[in-house]
Design a protein around this motif. Structure first.
Motif, PDB file in Angstrom:
ATOM      1  N   HIS A  69      13.824  -3.481   0.976  1.00 18.03           N
ATOM      2  CA  HIS A  69      13.781  -2.252  -0.057  1.00 18.03           C
ATOM      3  C   HIS A  69      14.379  -0.998   0.653  1.00 18.03           C
ATOM      4  N   HIS A 100      13.179   2.028   1.593  1.00 21.36           N
ATOM      5  CA  HIS A 100      12.281   2.796   2.434  1.00 21.36           C
ATOM      6  C   HIS A 100      12.645   2.791   3.962  1.00 21.36           C
ATOM      7  N   HIS A 150       6.231  -1.096  -6.578  1.00 19.14           N
ATOM      8  CA  HIS A 150       6.438  -0.146  -5.622  1.00 19.14           C
ATOM      9  C   HIS A 150       7.470   0.854  -5.981  1.00 19.14           C
ATOM     10  N   ASP A 153       6.030  -4.359   0.386  1.00 20.70           N
ATOM     11  CA  ASP A 153       5.108  -3.290  -0.166  1.00 20.70           C
ATOM     12  C   ASP A 153       5.036  -3.399  -1.482  1.00 20.70           C
ATOM     13  N   HIS A 172       0.470   0.452  -2.692  1.00 23.23           N
ATOM     14  CA  HIS A 172       0.288  -0.653  -1.593  1.00 23.23           C
ATOM     15  C   HIS A 172      -0.905  -1.476  -1.547  1.00 23.23           C
TER      16      HIS A 172
HETATM   17 ZN   LIG Z   1       8.047   0.765   0.798  1.00 29.50          ZN
END
Ligand SMILES: [Zn+2]
Length: 250
Positions: A64, A66, A138, A160, A192
Motif C-alpha cells: 500500500h 504508506h 486500513h 497493515d 493496526h
Molecule cells: Zn500502512
C-alpha cells in the motif's frame, strides 16, 4: 526453496523516522529469482549491505501507499532497470499507489509491466505465485497476500490492518503467517493490529509458524522477542519475532 530475508522490521512513523529498526521490507527468493516486498526507506542501502544482485530482482510488490512500505520504490526501479537502459521488472501494487504519484512517470515506462492488485485475485511473478484477500481495514487501499510455496504450503502476509470479523478466515489455508503487529495494546481509532488481535488469529488459525513483524514503539518497548516467547507458551505454537537481517527458509 523459498527464502525470506527481513531487510527491515520497523513499522509506524516513530520507529521508522528514528530508524530504531530498519525499514527495508522483505526480500523473497525462489529459484535464484527475487521478489522485493514493501521497499520502505533505506531498502536500497540494505540491498547493498546484504550484497543482493539488483538485476535478479525481477518482481516488486508494494502492499500500500504508506511511505514505510514504498519510500524507496523510485530508486529501486531506477536501480534494477539500470536507469532505463534495461526494461526490467514487474511491479504489483494497488492502483492508488500510482494515482497518488508515488512512482515517477518516466520510471513507470522503464518497467516491463505494472500490475494493479485487486481483491481475491491470483498473480504469477516468475517462480512466485500469490493471491490477494478481501480489502483490509486500513487508511489505504491494501490487501492481505497469500503466497503458494513450492511444497504446496501457504504463507499469509497480514499487512497493515485493523482487526475485523472475517480477517482470520481469509488466511485459513496458511501454515505460515507473517503479521504486521504495530501495537502492543489496541488503541481506539488506530487501524493496526495489536497483541490481543494476534491472539485471536493464533486461536483460530493455529499456524505452524507465526512471525511477528513491523513493530511500532509500543511493541519495541514490550520487547518483541519476549512477547513472541510468551505467545508461543500460551498457545503451544511456534511464534517468533522478526529482527533486521533475519533469514528463514520455508
Ligand atoms: Zn500502512
Amino acid at each position: 526453496m523459498f527464502q525470506i530475508l527481513f531487510l527491515g522490521t520497523a513499522g509506524a512513523r516513530y520507529v521508522v523516522a528514528k530508524q530504531l529498526r530498519a525499514s527495508g521490507g522483505l526480500l523473497f527468493k525462489s529459484n535464484s529469482e527475487y521478489l522485493l516486498f514493501d521497499p520502505g526507506p533505506g531498502t536500497l542501502v540494505y540491498l547493498a549491505k546484504y550484497k543482493i544482485p539488483l538485476e535478479k530482482i525481477s518482481n516488486i510488490l508494494v502492499s500500500h501507499k504508506h511511505l514505510d512500505h514504498s519510500a524507496d520504490l523510485n530508486i529501486i526501479v531506477d536501480a534494477i532497470t539500470e536507469g532505463g537502459f534495461k526494461k526490467r521488472g514487474t511491479l504489483f501494487l494497488p492502483k492508488e499507489v500510482i494515482e497518488e504519484g508515488l512512482l515517477l512517470s518516466y520510471l513507470q515506462e522503464n518497467l516491463k509491466e505494472i500490475v494493479f492488485l485487486k481483491e481475491k485475485a491470483s498473480y504469477v511473478a516468475g517462480p512466485f505465485k500469490f493471491y490477494t484477500t478481501l480489502p483490509l481495514k486500513h487508511t489505504a487501499e491494501n490487501y492481505g497476500l497469500i503466497f503458494e510455496l513450492p511444497n504446496n504450503e501457504r504463507l499469509g502476509i497480514i499487512t497493515d490492518t485493523a482487526y475485523f470479523e472475517g480477517l482470520s478466515e481469509e488466511f485459513r489455508d496458511c501454515q505460515f503467517i507473517i503479521v504486521n503487529v504495530v501495537r502492543f495494546e489496541p488503541k481506539e481509532g488506530v487501524l493496526h493490529l495489536s497483541i490481543p488481535d494476534v491472539k485471536k488469529l493464533l486461536q483460530t488459525l493455529r499456524p505452524k509458524l507465526t512471525i511477528l513483524n513491523h513493530f511500532g514503539m509500543t511493541m519495541i518497548k514490550a520487547n518483541p522477542f519476549k512477547v513472541a516467547q510468551s505467545l508461543s507458551q500460551e498457545y503451544n505454537l511456534q511464534v517468533i519475532a522478526a529482527y533486521d537481517g533475519m533469514k528463514i527458509e520455508l
